[in-house]
Design a protein around this motif. Sequence first.
Motif, short mmCIF file in Angstrom:
data_model
loop_
_atom_site.label_atom_id
_atom_site.label_comp_id
_atom_site.label_asym_id
_atom_site.label_seq_id
_atom_site.Cartn_x
_atom_site.Cartn_y
_atom_site.Cartn_z
N ALA A 67 -35.75 -17.54 -10.79
CA ALA A 67 -35.94 -18.34 -9.57
C ALA A 67 -37.21 -18.37 -9.20
O ALA A 67 -37.76 -18.89 -8.34
CB ALA A 67 -35.08 -17.49 -8.51
N GLU A 68 -38.17 -16.90 -9.51
CA GLU A 68 -39.55 -16.98 -9.11
C GLU A 68 -40.25 -17.75 -10.21
O GLU A 68 -41.59 -17.94 -9.65
CB GLU A 68 -40.00 -15.68 -9.05
CG GLU A 68 -39.30 -14.79 -7.77
CD GLU A 68 -40.22 -13.64 -7.64
OE1 GLU A 68 -40.76 -12.87 -8.64
OE2 GLU A 68 -40.28 -13.08 -6.31
N HIS A 69 -40.02 -18.17 -11.11
CA HIS A 69 -40.66 -18.92 -12.21
C HIS A 69 -40.03 -20.38 -12.50
O HIS A 69 -40.25 -20.62 -13.63
CB HIS A 69 -41.09 -18.20 -13.33
CG HIS A 69 -41.91 -16.91 -12.88
ND1 HIS A 69 -40.94 -15.62 -12.69
CD2 HIS A 69 -42.98 -16.34 -12.92
CE1 HIS A 69 -42.01 -14.80 -12.35
NE2 HIS A 69 -43.09 -15.34 -12.51
N VAL A 104 -46.59 -22.24 -25.61
CA VAL A 104 -46.84 -21.63 -24.33
C VAL A 104 -47.59 -22.62 -23.28
O VAL A 104 -47.19 -22.38 -22.35
CB VAL A 104 -47.70 -20.37 -24.62
CG1 VAL A 104 -48.01 -19.89 -23.31
CG2 VAL A 104 -46.99 -19.44 -25.41
N LEU A 105 -48.38 -23.34 -23.76
CA LEU A 105 -49.21 -24.49 -22.91
C LEU A 105 -48.37 -25.43 -22.26
O LEU A 105 -48.73 -26.34 -21.32
CB LEU A 105 -50.34 -25.05 -23.51
CG LEU A 105 -51.32 -24.04 -23.76
CD1 LEU A 105 -52.54 -24.71 -24.61
CD2 LEU A 105 -52.16 -23.23 -22.66
N ALA A 106 -47.15 -25.66 -22.98
CA ALA A 106 -46.27 -26.75 -22.20
C ALA A 106 -45.17 -26.37 -21.39
O ALA A 106 -44.65 -26.98 -20.88
CB ALA A 106 -45.66 -27.45 -23.62
N GLY A 107 -45.08 -25.11 -20.78
CA GLY A 107 -44.24 -24.55 -20.20
C GLY A 107 -44.29 -23.14 -19.56
O GLY A 107 -45.20 -22.51 -19.90
N PRO A 108 -43.24 -22.61 -19.19
CA PRO A 108 -43.24 -21.06 -18.84
C PRO A 108 -43.38 -20.19 -19.95
O PRO A 108 -43.25 -20.71 -21.12
CB PRO A 108 -41.68 -20.78 -18.28
CG PRO A 108 -41.09 -22.42 -18.03
CD PRO A 108 -41.73 -23.03 -18.83
N TYR A 148 -34.70 -12.52 -0.37
CA TYR A 148 -35.32 -11.97 -1.37
C TYR A 148 -36.74 -12.61 -0.96
O TYR A 148 -37.63 -11.38 -0.63
CB TYR A 148 -35.01 -12.72 -2.48
CG TYR A 148 -35.92 -11.89 -3.54
CD1 TYR A 148 -35.63 -10.50 -3.91
CD2 TYR A 148 -36.91 -12.51 -4.25
CE1 TYR A 148 -36.23 -9.91 -4.87
CE2 TYR A 148 -37.69 -11.98 -5.24
CZ TYR A 148 -37.32 -10.51 -5.45
OH TYR A 148 -38.30 -9.88 -6.63
N GLY A 149 -37.23 -13.75 -0.62
CA GLY A 149 -38.78 -14.00 -0.58
C GLY A 149 -38.90 -15.39 -0.52
O GLY A 149 -38.25 -16.16 -0.89
N ASP A 150 -40.28 -15.66 -0.08
CA ASP A 150 -40.66 -16.99 0.10
C ASP A 150 -41.12 -17.70 -1.31
O ASP A 150 -40.96 -18.81 -1.30
CB ASP A 150 -41.90 -17.12 0.74
CG ASP A 150 -41.75 -16.33 2.10
OD1 ASP A 150 -40.97 -16.87 2.99
OD2 ASP A 150 -42.56 -15.38 2.56
N ARG A 151 -41.29 -16.91 -2.40
CA ARG A 151 -41.77 -17.49 -3.45
C ARG A 151 -40.53 -18.13 -4.07
O ARG A 151 -40.51 -19.06 -4.68
CB ARG A 151 -42.26 -16.48 -4.45
CG ARG A 151 -42.67 -16.93 -5.66
CD ARG A 151 -43.53 -16.08 -6.74
NE ARG A 151 -43.92 -16.59 -7.89
CZ ARG A 151 -44.72 -16.07 -8.86
NH1 ARG A 151 -45.32 -14.83 -8.53
NH2 ARG A 151 -44.99 -16.57 -10.10
N ALA A 152 -39.32 -17.38 -4.32
CA ALA A 152 -37.99 -17.77 -5.02
C ALA A 152 -37.69 -18.78 -4.26
O ALA A 152 -37.20 -19.90 -4.93
CB ALA A 152 -37.09 -16.52 -5.07
#
Length: 424
Positions: free
Chosen positions: A160-162, A68-72, A223-227
């Motif tokens: 897309a958001e992550h 978990v600490l190494a990626g999404p 959709y949005g700025d984050r994506a």
Amino acid sequence: MEYHLSASVDRAAEPADLLDLVDEPPSVELTGEVMAQGDVEPGIVNLNPLANAMADAQGVPVGSWNWVLAGPAPFAGSAGEHASYGWRHTHKLTPDYIRAVLANYGHRRSYYSNAPYRQFGYEAAGRPHGWEPESPGDQPDGSTVYLTSAGDTQVTGPDAEHFWLTLFALIDDPNPILVETGLGNKLPSNMVAKWLATLLVSSAVGMVRDHRTKDGNPYPWTYGDRATGRLMHTITEGFQRGCLRNSDVPTAARYIADVVLPFYESGPGIHTFGAPREGRFPMGLFNGLHWIVPACYDAAQLLRKSGATGWAGRFDALVARWSNWMHDMHQVLPHECFRADRVFLAPEFGQMEQPPESIDGLIRPEDFKQTFDFAPWAFRAVDIAAKVSGSQGLQEARDRIATEYGGNAGKRQWMVDAAGEYIQ
């Protein structure tokens, strides 16, 4: 079927490839003149078994703490706060960390060739349209389930958001290690990382290329700025490292020239986030401004380095304007404004044909909405804005965030400065 891992030099775009497309007409892939059918695209090659075998060979169990600490997070849409936020992880590149990164990303199911159109939702992120379960653990919604010591663990491809690739740190590593491939041989870790990253950057471009959303609008720019920020970051950082396939270069170039720049250069210059309040324009901060500022700042540096000074200057102008906005926010609600998740601007803001250089007079202290303390998420954007604007107030806000959260093990992963480096 026999699989081989090899360097993909011929598929990587040289900087000149991107520049050569500046004066070409818009791509039909972006204008929607041509849309693929709902069936699986012909010639799709499923490379997930190869990636998954490599991941298994690293000996880092799915969902374990090191994994978990190494990626999404396993289910990419379930958490934004994890250790893959910053691009540069050179201080972490121990053999154990390198293997954990390869395991985390290799256990995803987004690895395909000849699959130009990709789904972008959390569960099906990276899957080709028309996809059906094909490998052990595959679920009808596009996710996959691994049986672990802790029970069933749902894993998805980066959505897309992550979309962030700790793999870039492994590609940049001047001292790669030999790692198992799952095929009975070993290869340098930077080569394996580049192979994975090239396929995932292609997945990100496939999401940009996709038109088949429920409302008929192209994704993700409506959709949005984050994506938009995440995809911009992934594509530009991938391009810099030779991970952008030649077949994806036209879409990437037109995405920048025909979509991202024109949208943010036109009024109001930012997406809405959520519903208006009393007629006031809702601007996202943790899901908006704080993501798009770093993406455009980095894009400007890369494009200037590649010789695309015209595009770089336009991204510089966007970042300068947003830096002014952040200065204005801090003037209205010092420090606390960066804990908010959104701010509501005067109704006339949303009607402007050209984005204002300042939002002074358009916001009030009561217009900030705080549902959680998002100051750590704001750190890099604040650091960039302080440097770009020269605002002493923003510099003080930056230092205050660093002092408050820099020693917090649970927040320190967000302490990434303007240069993309973790602060000491």
